[in-house]
Design a protein around this motif. Structure first.
Motif, PDB file in Angstrom:
ATOM      1  N   CYS A 192      -1.182   7.791  -0.925  1.00  0.00           N
ATOM      2  CA  CYS A 192      -2.559   7.746  -1.437  1.00  0.00           C
ATOM      3  C   CYS A 192      -3.326   6.504  -0.997  1.00  0.00           C
ATOM      4  O   CYS A 192      -4.512   6.386  -1.288  1.00  0.00           O
ATOM      5  N   ALA A 193      -2.668   5.569  -0.338  1.00  0.00           N
ATOM      6  CA  ALA A 193      -3.282   4.350   0.204  1.00  0.00           C
ATOM      7  C   ALA A 193      -3.807   3.404  -0.869  1.00  0.00           C
ATOM      8  O   ALA A 193      -4.641   2.560  -0.592  1.00  0.00           O
ATOM      9  N   GLU A 194      -3.335   3.531  -2.101  1.00  0.00           N
ATOM     10  CA  GLU A 194      -3.712   2.597  -3.165  1.00  0.00           C
ATOM     11  C   GLU A 194      -2.749   1.411  -3.157  1.00  0.00           C
ATOM     12  O   GLU A 194      -1.603   1.522  -2.734  1.00  0.00           O
ATOM     13  N   TRP A 195      -3.239   0.262  -3.634  1.00  0.00           N
ATOM     14  CA  TRP A 195      -2.398  -0.926  -3.716  1.00  0.00           C
ATOM     15  C   TRP A 195      -1.577  -0.887  -5.006  1.00  0.00           C
ATOM     16  O   TRP A 195      -2.106  -0.643  -6.072  1.00  0.00           O
ATOM     17  N   VAL A 196      -0.269  -1.130  -4.882  1.00  0.00           N
ATOM     18  CA  VAL A 196       0.631  -1.205  -6.029  1.00  0.00           C
ATOM     19  C   VAL A 196       1.449  -2.480  -5.903  1.00  0.00           C
ATOM     20  O   VAL A 196       1.518  -3.092  -4.843  1.00  0.00           O
ATOM     21  N   ARG A 254       0.849  -1.194   0.000  1.00  0.00           N
ATOM     22  CA  ARG A 254       0.000   0.000   0.000  1.00  0.00           C
ATOM     23  C   ARG A 254       0.882   1.240   0.000  1.00  0.00           C
ATOM     24  O   ARG A 254       1.835   1.346   0.751  1.00  0.00           O
ATOM     25  N   CYS A 255       0.541   2.180  -0.862  1.00  0.00           N
ATOM     26  CA  CYS A 255       1.267   3.447  -0.943  1.00  0.00           C
ATOM     27  C   CYS A 255       0.977   4.261   0.323  1.00  0.00           C
ATOM     28  O   CYS A 255      -0.183   4.434   0.688  1.00  0.00           O
ATOM     29  N   CYS A 272       4.680   4.940  -7.185  1.00  0.00           N
ATOM     30  CA  CYS A 272       3.240   4.670  -7.179  1.00  0.00           C
ATOM     31  C   CYS A 272       2.647   5.144  -8.506  1.00  0.00           C
ATOM     32  O   CYS A 272       2.868   6.283  -8.916  1.00  0.00           O
ATOM     33  N   ARG A 273       1.884   4.290  -9.156  1.00  0.00           N
ATOM     34  CA  ARG A 273       1.303   4.653 -10.445  1.00  0.00           C
ATOM     35  C   ARG A 273       0.119   5.588 -10.294  1.00  0.00           C
ATOM     36  O   ARG A 273      -0.346   6.171 -11.265  1.00  0.00           O
ATOM     37  N   PHE A 274      -0.386   5.765  -9.091  1.00  0.00           N
ATOM     38  CA  PHE A 274      -1.537   6.637  -8.867  1.00  0.00           C
ATOM     39  C   PHE A 274      -1.127   8.057  -8.512  1.00  0.00           C
ATOM     40  O   PHE A 274      -1.696   9.013  -9.018  1.00  0.00           O
ATOM     41  N   CYS A 275      -0.144   8.208  -7.620  1.00  0.00           N
ATOM     42  CA  CYS A 275       0.199   9.552  -7.151  1.00  0.00           C
ATOM     43  C   CYS A 275       1.646   9.946  -7.428  1.00  0.00           C
ATOM     44  O   CYS A 275       2.021  11.090  -7.202  1.00  0.00           O
TER      45      CYS A 275
END
Length: 92
Positions: free
Chosen positions: A64-68, A60-61, A75-78
């Motif tokens: 941003c708390a997204e799973w990578v 978990r990042c 992190c591909r999200f943030c």
């Protein structure tokens, strides 16, 4: 009024039910509900659970708390860089 109520029961409700089932089985539930209605809900109920590749190899990042993926450096999200976390952990 009866036509609107019937459309909601026969077309709109299955979209939400199928979306929920699709999420739990990692499938496109919205499409099943939208195009097939209650038949799509039944099909989703009968389909087996789809295994997600590398599901156990995730982290978990902290930003941003997204799973990578576990091997990810960014992190591909943030865009958070995981080497910063490693440096903070080493400095303590």
């Amino acid at each position: 009024m009866d036509i609107v109520f019937g459309a909601v029961i026969l077309w709109v409700v299955p979209i939400f039910v199928a979306t929920s089932q699709g999420r739990s089985k990692h499938r496109a539930g919205f499409a099943y509900g939208l195009f097939l209605g209650w038949i799509g809900v039944i099909i989703l109920a009968l389909l087996p659970l789809r295994l997600v590749e590398n599901e156990g190899e995730m982290k978990r990042c902290p930003d941003c708390a997204e799973w990578v993926q576990d091997e990810a450096r960014v992190c591909r999200f943030c865009g958070f860089r995981f080497d910063e976390v490693d440096e903070r952990a080493l400095s303590r």
